[in-house]
Design an enzyme around this catalytic site. Structure first.
Site, PDB file in Angstrom:
ATOM      1  NE  ARG A 196      -7.011   0.699  11.589  1.00 18.77           N
ATOM      2  CZ  ARG A 196      -5.729   0.542  11.253  1.00 18.77           C
ATOM      3  NH1 ARG A 196      -4.816   1.411  11.661  1.00 18.77           N
ATOM      4  NH2 ARG A 196      -5.332  -0.485  10.531  1.00 18.77           N
TER       5      ARG A 196
ATOM      6  CE1 TYR B  92      14.358  30.974   6.861  1.00 16.01           C
ATOM      7  CE2 TYR B  92      14.120  28.622   6.441  1.00 16.01           C
ATOM      8  CZ  TYR B  92      14.175  29.923   5.976  1.00 16.01           C
ATOM      9  OH  TYR B  92      14.057  30.178   4.637  1.00 16.01           O
TER      10      TYR B  92
ATOM     11  CE  LYS C 263      -0.344  -0.243   5.048  1.00 16.35           C
ATOM     12  NZ  LYS C 263      -1.189  -0.657   6.182  1.00 16.35           N
TER      13      LYS C 263
ATOM     14  CG  MET D  46      10.282  23.784   1.319  1.00 17.96           C
ATOM     15  SD  MET D  46       9.354  24.949   0.331  1.00 17.96           S
ATOM     16  CE  MET D  46       8.436  25.850   1.551  1.00 17.96           C
TER      17      MET D  46
HETATM   18  C1  LIG Z   1      -0.441  -1.719   6.773  1.00 19.68           C
HETATM   19  C2  LIG Z   1      -1.058  -2.994   7.185  1.00 19.68           C
HETATM   20  C3  LIG Z   1      -0.270  -4.153   7.296  1.00 19.68           C
HETATM   21  C4  LIG Z   1       1.228  -4.148   7.190  1.00 19.68           C
HETATM   22  O1  LIG Z   1       1.735  -3.714   8.424  1.00 19.68           O
HETATM   23  P1  LIG Z   1       3.307  -3.595   8.736  1.00 19.68           P
HETATM   24  O2  LIG Z   1       3.338  -3.190  10.148  1.00 19.68           O
HETATM   25  O3  LIG Z   1       3.818  -2.545   7.817  1.00 19.68           O
HETATM   26  O4  LIG Z   1       3.901  -4.917   8.476  1.00 19.68           O
HETATM   27  C5  LIG Z   1      -0.912  -5.351   7.547  1.00 19.68           C
HETATM   28  N1  LIG Z   1      -2.257  -5.406   7.712  1.00 19.68           N
HETATM   29  C6  LIG Z   1      -3.033  -4.302   7.640  1.00 19.68           C
HETATM   30  C7  LIG Z   1      -4.489  -4.426   7.854  1.00 19.68           C
HETATM   31  C8  LIG Z   1      -2.452  -3.064   7.393  1.00 19.68           C
HETATM   32  O5  LIG Z   1      -3.226  -1.972   7.351  1.00 19.68           O
END
Ligand SMILES: *Cc1c(COP(=O)(O)O)cnc(C)c1O
Length: 362
Positions: A132, A252, A34, A300
């Protein structure tokens, strides 16, 4: 002058995949790609994971899955966000398997199956303590038998809230709740573990695990040595070396004092590239085989380093500076900036030229 670049070691990604496979023999290691493979470029990373033997992938979003389908025509692709209004046909057209997280999604997918006259593959997510996504016990009560009958359940999954804290009691609570809820559904492969979850032991690995971070070099066992190979470094040439001639400050907000004789090297990347502003006066960088501190605020487009301790001829315009080097480089920079490796990695922006080393073949 060499360009500033984000270097991704594809051989290390493949080796990390193989390490996870060895850690949990008998468990299918699916890869989470993802957010464009955590910012590394799914189009480059996913085919390497496929070559290393991975056949099952997860994305979060439908459009990530559509892009992935373009480079992996034969992979099993699960999409963590189930079909929204009007999306079910797109999932089907591209052979993408939704993870159904609430009764409305189950109904939508089952409706499509009924219209087609055959069952449709899907994953089901169960809520076990993260509050969630996923079907809670009451949601399971609300599922119509006809909906379930329209599904071919390929995966039943849940997600751990505290997998990176092995002693946290919620891990075992979630595992127990997961197995109890899953027992109310038709038998299907079970999946609970993310990267850290795989390191909680065989009881958590179950049939399929869903690591992401560990593949990309983030330490899945915080507080212990990183069992994964580092994957990402940033290399940036020094743009300018300033010899300080009067007492003053750098950057800065004048947050860091300087004294005559100090030398400050500037590199051409900053928070617009994804280096956290909070890394200033906190993180370190590598240059000429030495570690030097980031001094002053990260701005930046520019970041300043104190190179006073290095021989003058070792640090010149064009000398390469490395960020995130070493087995814990990324995590250490993240901690210094008050965040975690995940956030740092996924925010390394599109401004970098991305360079891929290796092929992923052992
Ligand atoms: C992002 C995610 C993972 C992967 O998690 P990592 O900690 O990056 O290995 C697995 N399952 C779900 C549902 C996720 O949202």
């Amino acid at each position: 002058m060499p360009e500033t670049r984000l270097v991704v070691d594809l051989d290390a990604v493949a080796e990390n995949y193989r390490r996870l496979c060895r850690l949990a023999p008998g468990t299918t290691i699916a890869c989470v790609v993802k957010a464009d493979a955590y910012g590394l470029g799914a189009a480059a990373v996913a085919p390497v994971l496929w070559s290393a033997g991975c056949r099952t992938f997860f994305t979060a979003k439908l459009d990530e899955a559509l892009a992935l389908r373009g480079c992996l025509p034969l992979a099993t692709v699960h999409v963590l966000e189930g079909p929204g209004e009007g999306e079910a046909e797109t999932f089907l057209a591209h052979d993408l398997q939704p993870v159904l997280n609430q009764p409305g999604e189950v109904e939508r997918w089952a409706d499509l199956a009924r219209r087609l006259g055959h069952r449709l593959p899907a994953g089901l997510q169960l809520e076990t303590g993260l509050c969630r996504m996923g079907l809670a016990a009451a949601d399971l009560d609300a599922l119509r038998p006809a909906w379930l009958a329209a599904l071919e359940i390929r995966l039943v999954m849940s997600h751990l809230a505290c997998a990176d804290e092995p002693d946290h009691p919620l891990n075992e609570q979630q595992r127990t709740r997961f197995l109890a809820l899953a027992a109310r559904l038709p038998a299907a492969p079970l999946s609970l573990a993310n990267s850290s979850g795989l390191f909680l032991g065989p009881a958590y690995a179950l049939d399929l695990a869903r690591p992401g971070a560990a593949l990309y070099g983030i330490n899945p066992t915080p507080g212990r040595a990183n069992p994964m190979l580092p994957v990402v470094t940033v290399v940036a040439p020094v743009l300018r070396v300033l010899r300080v001639d009067a007492a003053g400050s750098v950057g800065y907000g004048a947050t860091h004092p300087v004294a005559p004789g100090m030398r400050i090297a500037t590199i051409g990347l900053g928070y617009a590239d994804g280096l956290p502003r909070a890394a200033g006066n906190a993180a370190t960088a590598g240059i000429a085989h030495r570690t030097v501190p980031l001094v002053g605020r990260v701005s930046m487009d520019l970041t300043t380093l104190d190179v006073t301790g290095l021989p003058e001829d070792a640090v010149q315009v064009g000398t390469p500076v490395t960020l995130f080097a070493g087995p814990d480089g990324l995590d250490a920079c993240a901690v210094a900036a008050g965040t975690i490796g995940y956030e740092l990695l996924t925010r390394l922006g599109r401004r970098f030229r991305r360079v891929y080393n290796g092929t992923g073949h052992a």
